[in-house]
Design a protein around this motif. Structure first.
Motif: not given
Length: 131
Positions: A45-52
């Motif tokens: 979730x952290x990785x997806x949020x930062x990528x988004x």
């Protein structure tokens, strides 16, 4: 992977032999298993949020530092929780100057960062037997 698991197990065993845990706190295995199972979910979730946020620069960000009041007693549990809290999307621990709060750098101070930290800290405390 097997070598890493073996090394981690031996390191944990050596740590517990050389410096046994102090106080009445005891690990609660079901709560600890819940934390371990949440690890990949939180990390993803952290990785997806930062990528988004990186790919959609039009998102309104309100970066800043928030102060999370500690619920855990002073000691190694606080340091371990600060490390674990770095997995929460959009935030990273930035220190604790006064000893009563954890400074957290956030990408968006409008998000419920402090509420998420309080929830995760309570789960972490239960896993360690601190309440």
């Amino acid at each position: 992977m097997p070598v890493g698991i073996l090394a981690a197990g031996l390191a944990a065993w050596a740590s517990l032999r050389l410096l046994p845990p102090a106080g009445p706190a005891r690990l609660r295995l079901p709560a600890l298993a819940g934390l371990v199972l949440r690890f990949p979910v939180q990390s993803l979730a952290a990785g997806i949020d930062v990528a988004r946020r990186a790919l959609a620069p039009t998102l309104a960000l309100r970066p800043g530092i928030l102060a999370h009041p500690w619920a855990l007693p002073p000691g190694p549990a606080r340091a371990a929780f600060a490390t674990l809290s770095s997995l929460l999307p959009g935030s990273v621990p930035a220190g604790s100057d006064d000893g009563a709060t954890l400074a957290v750098h956030c990408l968006d101070t409008g998000q419920p960062v402090l509420a998420r930290l309080a929830t995760e800290e309570a789960r972490f405390a239960r896993a360690l037997g601190h309440g």
